[in-house]
Design a protein around this motif. Structure first.
Motif, short mmCIF file in Angstrom:
data_model
loop_
_atom_site.label_atom_id
_atom_site.label_comp_id
_atom_site.label_asym_id
_atom_site.label_seq_id
_atom_site.Cartn_x
_atom_site.Cartn_y
_atom_site.Cartn_z
N UNK A 9 -15.40 42.44 -18.74
CA UNK A 9 -15.59 42.24 -17.31
C UNK A 9 -14.59 41.21 -16.78
N UNK A 10 -14.32 41.27 -15.51
CA UNK A 10 -13.44 40.31 -14.86
C UNK A 10 -14.25 39.60 -13.79
N UNK A 13 0.83 43.67 -20.89
CA UNK A 13 0.70 44.71 -19.88
C UNK A 13 1.73 44.46 -18.78
N UNK A 14 2.10 45.52 -18.10
CA UNK A 14 3.08 45.38 -17.02
C UNK A 14 2.47 44.77 -15.76
N UNK A 15 1.17 44.91 -15.60
CA UNK A 15 0.53 44.38 -14.41
C UNK A 15 -0.93 44.05 -14.70
N UNK A 16 -1.54 43.26 -13.82
CA UNK A 16 -2.96 42.94 -13.96
C UNK A 16 -3.83 44.17 -13.73
N UNK A 17 -3.32 45.12 -12.96
CA UNK A 17 -4.06 46.37 -12.75
C UNK A 17 -4.17 47.15 -14.06
N UNK A 18 -3.08 47.15 -14.85
CA UNK A 18 -3.12 47.82 -16.15
C UNK A 18 -4.13 47.15 -17.07
N UNK A 19 -4.17 45.81 -17.01
CA UNK A 19 -5.15 45.09 -17.82
C UNK A 19 -6.57 45.44 -17.38
N UNK A 20 -6.81 45.53 -16.08
CA UNK A 20 -8.14 45.84 -15.57
C UNK A 20 -8.61 47.22 -16.06
N UNK A 21 -7.69 48.18 -16.07
CA UNK A 21 -8.05 49.53 -16.55
C UNK A 21 -8.38 49.50 -18.03
N UNK A 22 -7.61 48.72 -18.79
CA UNK A 22 -7.85 48.60 -20.23
C UNK A 22 -9.17 47.87 -20.49
N UNK A 23 -9.45 46.83 -19.70
CA UNK A 23 -10.69 46.07 -19.85
C UNK A 23 -11.90 46.97 -19.64
N UNK A 49 -0.01 51.41 -28.70
CA UNK A 49 -1.46 51.37 -28.48
C UNK A 49 -2.17 50.69 -29.64
N UNK A 50 -1.73 50.99 -30.87
CA UNK A 50 -2.33 50.38 -32.05
C UNK A 50 -2.13 48.87 -32.04
N UNK A 51 -0.93 48.43 -31.69
CA UNK A 51 -0.63 47.00 -31.66
C UNK A 51 -1.46 46.31 -30.58
N UNK A 52 -1.53 46.90 -29.40
CA UNK A 52 -2.29 46.29 -28.31
C UNK A 52 -3.79 46.22 -28.66
N UNK A 86 -13.93 33.28 -25.83
CA UNK A 86 -15.03 33.88 -25.04
C UNK A 86 -14.50 34.50 -23.75
N UNK A 87 -13.41 33.94 -23.25
CA UNK A 87 -12.79 34.47 -22.03
C UNK A 87 -11.36 33.97 -21.92
N UNK A 88 -10.58 34.63 -21.10
CA UNK A 88 -9.20 34.24 -20.83
C UNK A 88 -8.92 34.48 -19.35
N UNK A 89 -7.97 33.73 -18.83
CA UNK A 89 -7.57 34.03 -17.45
C UNK A 89 -6.89 35.39 -17.44
N UNK A 90 -7.03 36.08 -16.33
CA UNK A 90 -6.42 37.41 -16.22
C UNK A 90 -4.91 37.33 -16.43
N UNK A 91 -4.29 36.29 -15.90
CA UNK A 91 -2.85 36.12 -16.04
C UNK A 91 -2.46 35.96 -17.51
N UNK A 92 -3.18 35.09 -18.22
CA UNK A 92 -2.88 34.86 -19.63
C UNK A 92 -3.13 36.11 -20.47
N UNK A 93 -4.22 36.81 -20.17
CA UNK A 93 -4.55 38.03 -20.92
C UNK A 93 -3.50 39.12 -20.69
N UNK A 94 -3.02 39.21 -19.46
CA UNK A 94 -1.98 40.20 -19.14
C UNK A 94 -0.72 39.93 -19.95
#
Length: 261
Positions: free
Chosen positions: A222-223, A206-216, A178-181, A193-201
Protein backbone atom coordinates in the motif's frame (compact mmCIF):
# COMPACT_ATOMS: atom_id res chain seq x y z
CA UNK A 1 8.32 -28.81 -59.44
CA UNK A 2 10.90 -30.74 -57.42
CA UNK A 3 10.29 -31.65 -53.80
CA UNK A 4 13.22 -29.53 -52.64
CA UNK A 5 11.95 -26.45 -54.46
CA UNK A 6 8.44 -26.98 -53.09
CA UNK A 7 9.81 -27.27 -49.57
CA UNK A 8 11.80 -24.08 -50.05
CA UNK A 9 8.59 -22.25 -50.95
CA UNK A 10 6.98 -23.64 -47.77
CA UNK A 11 9.99 -22.33 -45.87
CA UNK A 12 9.50 -18.85 -47.34
CA UNK A 13 5.88 -18.88 -46.13
CA UNK A 14 7.00 -20.13 -42.71
CA UNK A 15 9.67 -17.42 -42.40
CA UNK A 16 7.14 -14.74 -43.38
CA UNK A 17 4.66 -16.04 -40.77
CA UNK A 18 7.35 -15.88 -38.07
CA UNK A 19 8.27 -12.32 -39.06
CA UNK A 20 4.62 -11.21 -38.98
CA UNK A 21 4.00 -12.91 -35.65
CA UNK A 22 1.38 -15.27 -37.08
CA UNK A 23 2.29 -17.92 -34.51
CA UNK A 24 -0.44 -20.51 -35.26
CA UNK A 25 0.31 -20.47 -38.99
CA UNK A 26 4.04 -20.62 -38.35
CA UNK A 27 3.67 -23.56 -35.97
CA UNK A 28 1.55 -25.48 -38.47
CA UNK A 29 4.06 -24.89 -41.27
CA UNK A 30 6.98 -25.83 -39.01
CA UNK A 31 5.51 -29.25 -38.25
CA UNK A 32 5.04 -29.92 -41.97
CA UNK A 33 8.51 -28.65 -42.85
CA UNK A 34 10.27 -30.84 -40.32
CA UNK A 35 8.59 -33.97 -41.70
CA UNK A 36 9.48 -33.04 -45.29
CA UNK A 37 13.07 -32.16 -44.45
CA UNK A 38 13.69 -35.39 -42.56
CA UNK A 39 12.77 -37.20 -45.77
CA UNK A 40 14.79 -34.85 -47.96
CA UNK A 41 17.98 -34.98 -45.89
CA UNK A 42 17.90 -38.79 -45.79
CA UNK A 43 17.16 -39.14 -49.53
CA UNK A 44 19.82 -40.13 -52.07
CA UNK A 45 20.55 -37.33 -54.53
CA UNK A 46 22.40 -37.45 -57.80
CA UNK A 47 24.67 -34.59 -56.76
CA UNK A 48 26.33 -33.46 -53.55
CA UNK A 49 25.01 -29.95 -54.13
CA UNK A 50 21.41 -31.17 -53.79
CA UNK A 51 22.25 -32.91 -50.52
CA UNK A 52 23.95 -29.79 -49.20
CA UNK A 53 21.00 -27.64 -50.28
CA UNK A 54 18.61 -29.87 -48.33
CA UNK A 55 20.80 -29.69 -45.23
CA UNK A 56 21.16 -25.93 -45.51
CA UNK A 57 17.39 -25.57 -45.80
CA UNK A 58 16.84 -27.71 -42.70
CA UNK A 59 19.32 -25.52 -40.83
CA UNK A 60 17.46 -22.38 -41.94
CA UNK A 61 14.15 -23.82 -40.80
CA UNK A 62 15.49 -24.68 -37.35
CA UNK A 63 16.94 -21.19 -36.95
CA UNK A 64 13.55 -19.67 -37.69
CA UNK A 65 12.03 -22.21 -35.30
CA UNK A 66 14.25 -20.69 -32.59
CA UNK A 67 12.83 -17.23 -33.30
CA UNK A 68 9.31 -18.68 -33.32
CA UNK A 69 9.82 -20.21 -29.87
CA UNK A 70 11.04 -16.85 -28.55
CA UNK A 71 7.99 -15.05 -29.94
CA UNK A 72 5.79 -17.81 -28.50
CA UNK A 73 7.60 -17.53 -25.13
CA UNK A 74 8.06 -21.29 -25.23
CA UNK A 75 11.41 -22.10 -23.63
CA UNK A 76 10.91 -25.86 -23.88
CA UNK A 77 10.43 -25.55 -27.65
CA UNK A 78 13.49 -23.31 -27.76
CA UNK A 79 15.58 -26.00 -26.09
CA UNK A 80 14.30 -28.78 -28.38
CA UNK A 81 14.95 -26.76 -31.52
CA UNK A 82 18.35 -25.66 -30.27
CA UNK A 83 19.49 -29.24 -29.66
CA UNK A 84 18.43 -30.19 -33.20
CA UNK A 85 20.08 -27.10 -34.63
CA UNK A 86 23.37 -27.80 -32.86
CA UNK A 87 23.51 -31.17 -34.61
CA UNK A 88 23.00 -29.47 -37.97
CA UNK A 89 25.69 -26.89 -37.22
CA UNK A 90 28.12 -29.69 -36.47
CA UNK A 91 27.09 -31.94 -39.37
CA UNK A 92 27.29 -29.19 -41.98
CA UNK A 93 30.37 -27.38 -40.66
CA UNK A 94 32.71 -29.05 -43.18
CA UNK A 95 30.43 -28.74 -46.22
CA UNK A 96 28.51 -25.47 -45.77
CA UNK A 97 29.52 -21.89 -44.97
CA UNK A 98 28.66 -20.81 -41.44
CA UNK A 99 25.15 -19.46 -41.07
CA UNK A 100 24.99 -15.66 -40.66
CA UNK A 101 22.46 -16.24 -37.85
CA UNK A 102 24.59 -18.68 -35.88
CA UNK A 103 26.12 -16.15 -33.47
CA UNK A 104 22.68 -14.69 -32.76
CA UNK A 105 21.26 -18.14 -32.00
CA UNK A 106 24.23 -18.99 -29.75
CA UNK A 107 23.82 -15.71 -27.87
CA UNK A 108 20.10 -16.33 -27.38
CA UNK A 109 20.81 -19.74 -25.94
CA UNK A 110 23.37 -18.33 -23.50
CA UNK A 111 20.83 -15.72 -22.43
CA UNK A 112 18.21 -18.44 -21.92
CA UNK A 113 20.59 -20.38 -19.66
CA UNK A 114 21.33 -17.21 -17.71
CA UNK A 115 17.62 -16.52 -17.18
CA UNK A 116 17.10 -20.10 -16.01
CA UNK A 117 20.07 -19.74 -13.62
CA UNK A 118 21.84 -22.66 -15.34
CA UNK A 119 25.25 -21.11 -14.70
CA UNK A 120 27.30 -24.31 -15.00
CA UNK A 121 25.72 -25.12 -18.37
CA UNK A 122 26.18 -21.48 -19.39
CA UNK A 123 29.95 -21.73 -18.89
CA UNK A 124 30.11 -25.14 -20.55
CA UNK A 125 28.41 -23.79 -23.67
CA UNK A 126 30.61 -20.69 -23.63
CA UNK A 127 33.81 -22.74 -23.51
CA UNK A 128 32.73 -24.64 -26.64
CA UNK A 129 32.66 -21.43 -28.68
CA UNK A 130 35.63 -20.19 -30.65
CA UNK A 131 37.31 -16.92 -29.57
CA UNK A 132 35.81 -15.25 -32.64
CA UNK A 133 32.29 -16.33 -31.65
CA UNK A 134 32.85 -15.16 -28.08
CA UNK A 135 33.71 -11.69 -29.39
CA UNK A 136 30.50 -11.36 -31.40
CA UNK A 137 28.08 -8.75 -29.98
CA UNK A 138 25.41 -11.40 -29.47
CA UNK A 139 27.58 -13.63 -27.29
CA UNK A 140 29.45 -10.74 -25.68
CA UNK A 141 26.29 -9.25 -24.20
CA UNK A 142 25.32 -12.56 -22.58
CA UNK A 143 28.77 -12.89 -21.00
CA UNK A 144 28.66 -9.27 -19.85
CA UNK A 145 25.26 -9.82 -18.23
CA UNK A 146 26.56 -12.88 -16.40
CA UNK A 147 29.50 -10.86 -15.08
CA UNK A 148 27.22 -8.05 -13.87
CA UNK A 149 24.97 -10.56 -12.12
CA UNK A 150 27.95 -12.09 -10.31
CA UNK A 151 29.09 -8.59 -9.27
CA UNK A 152 25.60 -7.61 -8.12
CA UNK A 153 25.49 -4.72 -10.61
CA UNK A 154 21.75 -5.13 -11.07
CA UNK A 155 21.26 -1.57 -12.31
CA UNK A 156 23.44 -2.37 -15.32
CA UNK A 157 21.43 -5.52 -16.02
CA UNK A 158 18.19 -3.58 -15.88
CA UNK A 159 19.59 -1.06 -18.36
CA UNK A 160 20.80 -3.76 -20.75
CA UNK A 161 17.54 -3.82 -22.71
CA UNK A 162 18.38 -0.39 -24.12
CA UNK A 163 21.43 -1.84 -25.87
CA UNK A 164 20.10 -5.25 -26.97
CA UNK A 165 21.94 -6.42 -30.11
CA UNK A 166 18.75 -7.82 -31.61
CA UNK A 167 14.98 -7.52 -30.95
CA UNK A 168 14.88 -11.27 -30.30
CA UNK A 169 16.70 -10.60 -27.02
CA UNK A 170 13.76 -8.64 -25.62
CA UNK A 171 11.87 -11.63 -24.18
CA UNK A 172 14.79 -13.04 -22.18
CA UNK A 173 16.03 -9.60 -21.10
CA UNK A 174 12.56 -8.67 -19.83
CA UNK A 175 12.34 -11.93 -17.93
CA UNK A 176 15.80 -11.43 -16.42
CA UNK A 177 14.92 -7.89 -15.37
CA UNK A 178 11.66 -9.06 -13.78
CA UNK A 179 13.51 -11.74 -11.81
CA UNK A 180 16.04 -9.21 -10.51
CA UNK A 181 13.37 -6.67 -9.55
CA UNK A 182 11.35 -9.36 -7.73
CA UNK A 183 14.47 -10.34 -5.78
CA UNK A 184 15.12 -6.73 -4.78
CA UNK A 185 11.47 -6.38 -3.77
CA UNK A 186 11.54 -9.52 -1.62
CA UNK A 187 14.69 -8.35 0.17
CA UNK A 188 13.15 -4.92 0.73
CA UNK A 189 10.06 -6.49 2.31
CA UNK A 190 12.24 -8.28 4.83
CA UNK A 191 14.56 -5.35 5.52
CA UNK A 192 12.12 -2.45 5.91
CA UNK A 193 8.59 -1.95 7.24
CA UNK A 194 8.18 0.91 4.77
CA UNK A 195 10.09 3.13 2.37
CA UNK A 196 9.44 6.49 0.81
CA UNK A 197 7.96 6.18 -2.65
CA UNK A 198 10.93 8.10 -4.07
CA UNK A 199 13.49 5.80 -2.44
CA UNK A 200 11.57 2.67 -3.43
CA UNK A 201 11.34 3.85 -7.04
CA UNK A 202 15.12 4.32 -7.14
CA UNK A 203 15.89 1.12 -5.25
CA UNK A 204 13.79 -1.07 -7.55
CA UNK A 205 14.90 0.94 -10.58
CA UNK A 206 11.48 1.88 -11.95
CA UNK A 207 11.22 4.62 -14.54
CA UNK A 208 8.48 6.42 -12.64
CA UNK A 209 6.51 6.38 -9.40
CA UNK A 210 3.48 5.31 -11.43
CA UNK A 211 5.33 2.14 -12.45
CA UNK A 212 6.14 1.50 -8.80
CA UNK A 213 2.48 1.99 -7.83
CA UNK A 214 1.37 -0.58 -10.41
CA UNK A 215 3.98 -3.05 -9.15
CA UNK A 216 3.00 -2.39 -5.53
CA UNK A 217 -0.59 -3.30 -6.34
CA UNK A 218 0.57 -6.67 -7.72
CA UNK A 219 2.38 -7.45 -4.46
CA UNK A 220 -0.42 -6.18 -2.18
CA UNK A 221 1.67 -3.28 -0.91
CA UNK A 222 0.00 0.00 0.00
CA UNK A 223 1.03 3.62 -0.46
CA UNK A 224 0.15 6.01 2.37
CA UNK A 225 1.23 9.63 2.62
CA UNK A 226 4.21 9.19 0.31
CA UNK A 227 5.32 5.97 1.99
CA UNK A 228 5.36 2.51 0.46
CA UNK A 229 4.12 0.13 3.16
CA UNK A 230 5.16 -3.50 2.72
CA UNK A 231 2.79 -6.38 3.32
CA UNK A 232 4.65 -8.93 5.44
CA UNK A 233 3.11 -12.38 5.54
CA UNK A 234 3.10 -14.42 8.71
CA UNK A 235 5.12 -17.22 7.12
CA UNK A 236 7.86 -14.71 6.24
CA UNK A 237 8.42 -13.63 9.84
CA UNK A 238 11.58 -15.00 11.40
CA UNK A 239 10.81 -16.83 14.59
CA UNK A 240 13.17 -16.96 17.55
CA UNK A 241 15.84 -19.65 17.16
CA UNK A 242 15.61 -22.22 20.00
CA UNK A 243 19.35 -22.01 20.75
CA UNK A 244 19.37 -24.15 23.92
CA UNK A 245 17.39 -26.91 22.25
CA UNK A 246 19.72 -26.92 19.24
CA UNK A 247 22.78 -27.15 21.48
CA UNK A 248 21.27 -30.06 23.39
CA UNK A 249 20.54 -31.92 20.15
CA UNK A 250 24.07 -31.30 18.91
CA UNK A 251 25.59 -32.64 22.14
CA UNK A 252 23.38 -35.73 21.94
CA UNK A 253 24.50 -36.41 18.36
CA UNK A 254 28.14 -35.93 19.37
CA UNK A 255 27.83 -38.42 22.26
CA UNK A 256 26.17 -40.95 19.95
CA UNK A 257 28.90 -40.58 17.35
CA UNK A 258 31.59 -41.01 20.01
CA UNK A 259 29.88 -44.14 21.32
CA UNK A 260 29.68 -45.64 17.81
CA UNK A 261 33.37 -44.94 17.10
Amino acid sequence: MGELQSTRQDYDRFKAAVAKGDLSQAQRLLSQLKLKLIQLTTASYESASQTQAARALFRDVLEQAIFLSVKSKDEEAFQRNYVQLQEHYLDTRSVLPASPLQDLVLGLNLLRLLVQNSIAEFHTELELLSPKMQRSPYVAQATQLEQWLMEGAFNKVLDAGKAAPDPAYAYFLDKLQTTIRDEIASCSEQAYPHLSVKDATNLMMFNSEADLAAYAQQRAWSIDNGQLVFQVHEEDKISEVPAVQLIQHAMTYARELERIV
